[in-house]
Design an enzyme around this catalytic site. Sequence first.
Site: not given
Length: 254
Positions: A147, A160
């Site tokens: 990400s 996360y």
Amino acid sequence: SRRHQGRIALVTGGSRGIGRAISRRLAAEGALVAVHYGHDHEAAGRTVEEIEADGGRAFAVHAELGVPQDAATLWAAFDQALAGTGSEPGLDILVNNAGITLPRPVAAVTEEEYDRVFAVNTRAPFFIVQRALERLRDGGRIISISSAATRTAYPAIVAYSMSKGALDTLTPALAKQLGPRGITVNTVAPGFTETEINPTLSNPEIRKALSSASVFDRLGAPADIADVVSFVASEEARWVTGQWIDATGGVGLG
Ligand code: NDP
């Protein structure tokens, strides 16, 4: 093009979202694709049907990730389903795509939530890779979906981001280890992408704000990511290994 002809691919979380687009793209270019899923059996079936309707080959593989023995369960299901197609055992392309989000700032994260996001996003791909090594053929590919949030600060999703940051760190070490076998290992990092992982995308204000993070002023489409993954998986990308490849539409350029 049929650049993945004759190859066997496994896409974790291949049933929906970015994984679905990756599965469809690899299959459209000739790969036999194992479409993995954890819960939504119908979505996996639909993706397999879409691939077959396009003239490709695929099969579904079920294994819940983030639970004990998840990788062993996944590979047992994969081996059995692959044998059912009549193919020789083996694997050419592993895409570690399955993941969950945790939209909470540091103050709001519980110990259970922290363990869960690491179990699914970090621990599962680690042990999936461990058990992939005996199956991967020389010249194969390992691609992990990370990400933008590991290189740009997003306090709202910090745990996360940490789980993906640990996954990023796997890539160069594996690339060095597997180089002698002609296997490349890379990370592909999306920015904000239009999938079901982020339900707030239906809110026009949030869409606008997240779109503006890209220099193209739009959200990513799953196909934007799938095109990059297909290239990295191809023979043309043989000289690229150990890299974190930005597929964010210019998030973080300032
Ligand atoms: P989606 O929620 O749309 O799809 C997630 C996929 O992963 C589904 O196939 C789902 O299958 C599977 N999955 C999720 N949890 C589990 C589990 N516990 N066990 C087994 N399978 C599981 O997500 P995206 O397509 O948006 O995300 C794909 C990857 O891209 C993730 O790693 C995500 O972190 C990353 N990413 C996404 C971004 C975005 O904006 N969308 C941005 C940056 C990175 P099932 O439901 O059947 O379990």
